[in-house]
Design a protein around this motif. Structure first.
Motif, PDB file in Angstrom:
ATOM      1  N   LYS A 194      22.650  -4.355  -9.822  1.00  0.00           N
ATOM      2  CA  LYS A 194      21.266  -3.899  -9.844  1.00  0.00           C
ATOM      3  C   LYS A 194      20.475  -4.807 -10.777  1.00  0.00           C
ATOM      4  N   THR A 248      17.899  -1.055 -13.797  1.00  0.00           N
ATOM      5  CA  THR A 248      18.330   0.326 -13.623  1.00  0.00           C
ATOM      6  C   THR A 248      17.362   1.303 -14.282  1.00  0.00           C
ATOM      7  N   SER A 283      17.069  -4.951  -4.280  1.00  0.00           N
ATOM      8  CA  SER A 283      18.515  -5.150  -4.279  1.00  0.00           C
ATOM      9  C   SER A 283      18.912  -6.240  -3.292  1.00  0.00           C
ATOM     10  N   ARG A 313      22.507  -3.401  -0.420  1.00  0.00           N
ATOM     11  CA  ARG A 313      21.444  -2.393  -0.353  1.00  0.00           C
ATOM     12  C   ARG A 313      21.932  -1.166   0.396  1.00  0.00           C
TER      13      ARG A 313
END
Length: 136
Positions: A14, A17, A63, A68
């Protein structure tokens, strides 16, 4: 039952976050931290992206296409409402995991979980709404 593993477990990375904070959220308790809204003011420093202002959501935070929508266990989610929909995952049981919809009764859930075991399909919320039978 043999536990089903995904075809290729890819490490999910990621870019960010933390949730994006709303401008001036610390001044107004009613706004809250995580309710993001775009700044629309004519003279807004945040909208004009001045140095030192809070970060805004942008396409660059997206992403990776390969990872994803993948769950942490390596499967894609497929929402199932009945046993017939579960049959669709027969050939795709290493890529998709079934998730029983929230409005399915406990009776139908038992049937879905039993059929999923036969088809070797992983159910993410298999234990939801299933009570242990009392022995008395």
């Amino acid at each position: 039952m043999v536990s089903v593993t995904p075809i290729n477990k890819v490490k999910i990375v990621k870019k960010r976050t933390k949730s994006f904070e709303r401008h001036q959220h610390q001044q107004f308790w009613r706004i809250g931290r995580s309710s993001w809204r775009k700044s629309k003011g004519k003279d807004s420093r945040v909208r004009r992206r001045f140095k030192g202002t809070i970060p805004q959501p942008a396409i660059g935070y997206g992403s990776d296409k390969k990872t994803r929508n993948i769950l942490p266990n390596g499967f894609y989610k497929f929402v199932v409402h009945n046993v017939k929909e579960l049959e669709l995952l027969l050939m795709h049981n290493r890529k998709y995991a079934a998730e029983i919809a929230h409005n399915v009764s406990s009776k139908a859930r038992k049937q879905i979980v039993e059929r999923a075991e036969q088809l070797h399909v992983k159910v993410t919320n298999a234990t939801a709404r299933l009570r242990k039978e009392e022995t008395a």
